[in-house]
Scaffold this active site. Structure first.
Site, short mmCIF file in Angstrom:
data_model
loop_
_atom_site.label_atom_id
_atom_site.label_comp_id
_atom_site.label_asym_id
_atom_site.label_seq_id
_atom_site.Cartn_x
_atom_site.Cartn_y
_atom_site.Cartn_z
N GLU A 98 0.84 -1.20 0.00
CA GLU A 98 0.00 0.00 0.00
C GLU A 98 0.88 1.25 0.00
O GLU A 98 2.04 1.21 0.44
CB GLU A 98 -0.90 -0.06 1.24
CG GLU A 98 -1.79 1.12 1.52
CD GLU A 98 -2.82 1.43 0.44
OE1 GLU A 98 -2.43 1.62 -0.72
OE2 GLU A 98 -4.01 1.54 0.79
N ASP A 99 0.33 2.36 -0.47
CA ASP A 99 1.11 3.61 -0.47
C ASP A 99 1.13 4.27 0.89
O ASP A 99 2.18 4.66 1.39
CB ASP A 99 0.58 4.59 -1.55
CG ASP A 99 -0.91 4.87 -1.45
OD1 ASP A 99 -1.60 4.29 -0.58
OD2 ASP A 99 -1.41 5.69 -2.25
N ASP A 102 -3.60 6.00 6.45
CA ASP A 102 -4.02 7.27 7.01
C ASP A 102 -4.99 6.97 8.15
O ASP A 102 -4.57 6.72 9.28
CB ASP A 102 -4.64 8.09 5.87
CG ASP A 102 -4.96 9.52 6.24
OD1 ASP A 102 -4.47 9.99 7.26
OD2 ASP A 102 -5.71 10.18 5.50
N PHE A 151 -0.76 16.47 3.76
CA PHE A 151 -1.18 15.77 2.55
C PHE A 151 0.02 15.67 1.61
O PHE A 151 0.57 16.68 1.19
CB PHE A 151 -2.35 16.46 1.87
CG PHE A 151 -3.01 15.56 0.87
CD1 PHE A 151 -3.96 14.62 1.27
CD2 PHE A 151 -2.65 15.60 -0.46
CE1 PHE A 151 -4.53 13.75 0.36
CE2 PHE A 151 -3.22 14.73 -1.39
CZ PHE A 151 -4.17 13.81 -0.98
N ARG A 164 1.47 11.95 -9.52
CA ARG A 164 1.94 10.58 -9.25
C ARG A 164 3.35 10.35 -9.78
O ARG A 164 4.08 9.52 -9.27
CB ARG A 164 1.01 9.55 -9.91
CG ARG A 164 -0.39 9.51 -9.33
CD ARG A 164 -1.12 8.25 -9.82
NE ARG A 164 -2.56 8.35 -9.61
CZ ARG A 164 -3.19 8.05 -8.48
NH1 ARG A 164 -2.50 7.64 -7.43
NH2 ARG A 164 -4.50 8.14 -8.39
P1 IMP Z 1 -7.23 5.51 4.78
O1 IMP Z 1 -8.30 4.56 4.36
O2 IMP Z 1 -7.81 6.71 5.50
O3 IMP Z 1 -6.12 4.87 5.56
O4 IMP Z 1 -6.66 6.16 3.47
C1 IMP Z 1 -5.78 5.49 2.70
C2 IMP Z 1 -5.84 5.98 1.27
O5 IMP Z 1 -6.08 7.39 1.17
C3 IMP Z 1 -4.47 5.77 0.66
O6 IMP Z 1 -4.42 4.52 0.03
C4 IMP Z 1 -4.34 6.94 -0.29
O7 IMP Z 1 -4.83 6.57 -1.56
C5 IMP Z 1 -5.20 8.03 0.29
N1 IMP Z 1 -4.41 9.01 1.05
C6 IMP Z 1 -4.36 9.19 2.39
N2 IMP Z 1 -3.54 10.19 2.73
C7 IMP Z 1 -3.02 10.65 1.58
C8 IMP Z 1 -2.05 11.69 1.27
O8 IMP Z 1 -1.49 12.39 2.13
N3 IMP Z 1 -1.77 11.84 -0.05
C9 IMP Z 1 -2.35 11.11 -1.04
N4 IMP Z 1 -3.23 10.13 -0.79
C10 IMP Z 1 -3.57 9.91 0.50
MG MG Z 2 -4.32 4.10 -1.97
#
Ligand code: IMP
Ligand code: MG
Length: 176
Positions: A98-99, A102, A151, A164
């Site tokens: 995963e990237d 959050d 962000f 990207r």
């Molecule tokens: P989560 O479900 O809140 O953990 O969000 C995860 C997804 O939100 C990641 O896979 C990203 O695609 C996107 N995301 C969360 N924070 C960022 C950020 O700072 N930059 C870009 N994408 C983000």
């Molecule tokens: Mg993602």
């Protein structure tokens, strides 16, 4: 000409060194095993392609697409499966790539979904982790970097589909 130089948070060199170490750890942990690597599209595609080059184990590569964000910078609060993997992971060692974690909602939802399919093990590699926003119980087995609650974009991560292609992790400032 339009300004297009987001501030660097993590450089290309730092990312590369960290990925080398993660690859070595994964190679060691999966000694004698093979694995199915699942790249979470779209954000993890660059991280995943660099990481698998550092894993010295037999592996197969799958892609899955999930979305929890719209075009903004705040989570929509629900996760949609846009594209599933094409193999059966029953009895297999799965490594999700995963990237960023959050709130943790995306990865928690994905882990629950995959565990129902009877894999031998499920591990998580994430390039980034924002502890400030974590709301769900998520364990990252292989973490690149813990970051502040900003962000970030680049190295696969986007803002509204853009940035990207940047080779580093950057911070989006007003005016970019
Ligand atoms: P989560 O479900 O809140 O953990 O969000 C995860 C997804 O939100 C990641 O896979 C990203 O695609 C996107 N995301 C969360 N924070 C960022 C950020 O700072 N930059 C870009 N994408 C983000
Ligand atoms: Mg993602």
């Amino acid at each position: 000409m339009e300004s297009y130089t987001p501030e660097v948070m993590i450089s290309e060199e730092e990312i590369s060194l960290r990925i080398q170490a993660l690859g070595q750890a994964i190679t060691k942990d999966f000694e004698g095993e093979d694995l199915v690597v699942i790249c979470v599209l779209k954000g993890a595609f660059i991280f995943c392609s660099d990481l698998i080059k550092k894993i010295n184990r037999p592996l197969s590569l799958e892609f899955i697409a999930l979305s929890s964000y719209g075009d903004g910078t705040a989570s929509s609060g629900n996760v949609r499966l846009d594209m599933d993997i094409t193999c059966n992971v029953e009895g297999k060692n799965v490594l999700i790539v995963e990237d960023i974690v959050d709130s943790g909602l995306t990865i928690k939802t994905l882990m629950q979904m995959l565990k129902l399919r009877g894999p031998k093990s499920v591990k998580l590699a994430s390039l980034l982790f924002k502890p400030a926003k974590l709301k769900h119980d998520v364990k990252i087995d292989y973490l690149g970097f813990e970051i502040d609650d900003k962000f970030v974009i680049g190295y696969g991560l986007d803002y509204a589909g853009r940035y990207r292609e940047l080779p580093y992790i950057g911070v989006l400032n007003a005016g970019n």
